[in-house]
Write a protein that holds these residues in place. Sequence first.
Motif, PDB file in Angstrom:
ATOM      1  N   GLN A   2      74.129   1.951  20.210  1.00 20.62           N
ATOM      2  CA  GLN A   2      72.846   1.255  20.095  1.00 20.62           C
ATOM      3  C   GLN A   2      73.067  -0.094  19.431  1.00 20.62           C
ATOM      4  OE1 GLN A   2      69.472   3.266  18.466  1.00 20.62           O
ATOM      5  NE2 GLN A   2      69.900   5.173  19.543  1.00 20.62           N
ATOM      6  N   PRO A  68      77.126   5.556  32.779  1.00 21.06           N
ATOM      7  CA  PRO A  68      76.357   6.686  32.243  1.00 21.06           C
ATOM      8  C   PRO A  68      76.582   7.966  33.050  1.00 21.06           C
ATOM      9  CG  PRO A  68      74.913   5.029  33.242  1.00 21.06           C
ATOM     10  CD  PRO A  68      76.273   4.434  33.197  1.00 21.06           C
ATOM     11  N   GLU A  72      70.295  10.888  30.041  1.00 20.40           N
ATOM     12  CA  GLU A  72      70.224  10.405  28.648  1.00 20.40           C
ATOM     13  C   GLU A  72      71.022   9.110  28.489  1.00 20.40           C
ATOM     14  OE1 GLU A  72      70.546  13.474  29.553  1.00 20.40           O
ATOM     15  OE2 GLU A  72      69.338  14.783  28.272  1.00 20.40           O
ATOM     16  N   GLU A  73      72.232   9.093  29.064  1.00 18.27           N
ATOM     17  CA  GLU A  73      73.063   7.885  28.916  1.00 18.27           C
ATOM     18  C   GLU A  73      72.484   6.706  29.702  1.00 18.27           C
ATOM     19  OE1 GLU A  73      77.277  10.037  27.684  1.00 18.27           O
ATOM     20  OE2 GLU A  73      77.160   9.084  29.668  1.00 18.27           O
ATOM     21  N   GLU A  76      69.940   5.328  27.470  1.00 23.05           N
ATOM     22  CA  GLU A  76      70.611   4.549  26.418  1.00 23.05           C
ATOM     23  C   GLU A  76      70.971   3.147  26.911  1.00 23.05           C
ATOM     24  OE1 GLU A  76      74.091   6.536  24.840  1.00 23.05           O
ATOM     25  OE2 GLU A  76      72.869   8.320  24.405  1.00 23.05           O
ATOM     26  N   ASP A  77      71.451   3.069  28.135  1.00 21.21           N
ATOM     27  CA  ASP A  77      71.824   1.757  28.688  1.00 21.21           C
ATOM     28  C   ASP A  77      70.607   0.841  28.831  1.00 21.21           C
ATOM     29  OD1 ASP A  77      74.360   2.706  28.748  1.00 21.21           O
ATOM     30  OD2 ASP A  77      74.728   2.362  30.889  1.00 21.21           O
ATOM     31  N   GLY A  79      68.074   1.054  26.977  1.00 23.24           N
ATOM     32  CA  GLY A  79      67.804   0.693  25.578  1.00 23.24           C
ATOM     33  C   GLY A  79      68.641  -0.504  25.143  1.00 23.24           C
ATOM     34  N   LEU A  80      69.901  -0.549  25.586  1.00 24.40           N
ATOM     35  CA  LEU A  80      70.778  -1.683  25.240  1.00 24.40           C
ATOM     36  C   LEU A  80      70.248  -2.975  25.861  1.00 24.40           C
ATOM     37  CD1 LEU A  80      74.278  -0.012  25.844  1.00 24.40           C
ATOM     38  CD2 LEU A  80      73.307  -0.661  23.629  1.00 24.40           C
ATOM     39  N   LEU A 109      63.604  10.430  23.478  1.00 24.06           N
ATOM     40  CA  LEU A 109      64.737   9.499  23.438  1.00 24.06           C
ATOM     41  C   LEU A 109      64.288   8.119  23.903  1.00 24.06           C
ATOM     42  CD1 LEU A 109      67.798   8.792  23.279  1.00 24.06           C
ATOM     43  CD2 LEU A 109      68.003   9.614  25.641  1.00 24.06           C
ATOM     44  N   LEU A 113      63.731   4.310  21.765  1.00 29.48           N
ATOM     45  CA  LEU A 113      64.346   3.025  22.140  1.00 29.48           C
ATOM     46  C   LEU A 113      63.304   2.007  22.605  1.00 29.48           C
ATOM     47  CD1 LEU A 113      67.364   4.534  24.130  1.00 29.48           C
ATOM     48  CD2 LEU A 113      67.453   3.524  21.847  1.00 29.48           C
TER      49      LEU A 113
END
Length: 424
Positions: A2, A68, A72-73, A76-77, A79-80, A109, A113
């Motif tokens: 993150q 990813p 979930e991944e 996350e991406d 989110g980045l 999740l 983010l």
Amino acid sequence: MQINKETVQNINNDAFPSHQRRFNYLADEINNVETIIQKLIAFNIAIPSWALGTGGTRFGRFSGGGEPRSLEEKIEDVGLIHALNRSSNSISLHIPWDIPDNAPSIKALASQLGLHFDAVNSNTFQDQPNQALSYKFGSLHHVDKAVRQQAVEHNIEVIKYGEELGSTALSVWLADGSNFPGQLNFRNAFQTTLESLQQVYAALPDDWKIWIEYKPYEPNFYSTTIGDWGQSYLLANKLGAKASTLVDLGHHLPNTNIEQIVSLLLMEGKLAGFHFNDSKYGDDDLTVGCINPYQLYLIFNELVEGLDARNLNHATGIGWMIDASHNVKDPVEDLLQSVEAIKIAYAQALLVDQDKLKQAQLNNDVARAQEILQHAYRTDVRPLLAEARLRAGGALQPLEVFRSLKVRENLIQERGLKTVTTGL
Ligand code: RM4
Ligand code: MN
Ligand code: MN
């Protein structure tokens, strides 16, 4: 991985003096700079879950590393991306590539983010393992009612997944069509598509919309059952108020005047929104703005004028999504570039002096009208975007920060070099 705000702020500090010089210069030239910045801050573009890994062509696929491995991944991406540009606060899922098995935890999740879920996409263009009937000869338009029923049920299932995540739109793209003259009866194909869509429509929750995408060819090369905006519009009209037409920029024959299509759909209240990408030849799914940024700007000029004419909020009036695929670039870098290109076109369109343009049109002053449009297009609006990002807590230079923080290297460490993501 993150990226936290403090890290971004520290890097921003170094770039700030030169940003401020360029911003002040531009702000001096523009009357309504504050309004424009507020609009830019509010403007977000959804990231497609299927664009976070390396895409393939029918000739091969060259994975990039650190891709990813799960939904979930992917979140996350996004989110980045959002941490860097503060302009990508939602994700659009493709089912069954990204089934949210545990919706509450996926939702948690995402919201941690700062993300939410945009339109959900159904997939009846591929057969899945364990699927009873094949989509080889189409899905919602299939000559066999049982296949149509299976495809209808899939779409209804996608709505259910979307509901659990807080989505409010289903986007439908059909590969249905024919490869050879004589293969299909066009009227029957259209009629069965309509009947299938009516069943899906009936399953939409009250506050939901259905967005119907069109595409002239591929994977079918003689006819596509929803081949152009006319066919999509016809279906949307017959379906009702919750249905409208989704414009994917790559889904037109070369040289089509997309801005004119957009203008009329918007006038009729039937423009669902966009799948942004760019292309040279067909549905190339290239980075937005990399081939024809002027066309993108002309589209945004129609959008700004048309949304204002209908008193619609620019950020929320229609759906804004990217639909891209990356063969040779880092997907995250590519998406950062795409979002930037979209917002550049938007900012330039906001600079157009609409009153003067109308006046020039009424006077048939063609040269003046062109000057007005091109003056805005030739303005370097990047300092406005940077200022909007800065105020929203993002990076002055998202791509540079992505590289200087070695984000991809970190992802490779976490996830491995040979990871493969779901998608095309
Ligand atoms: C299609 C179309 C759809 C997308 C798929 C992956 O060409 O653009 O929107 O979901 O590709
Ligand atoms: Mn699309
Ligand atoms: Mn496409």
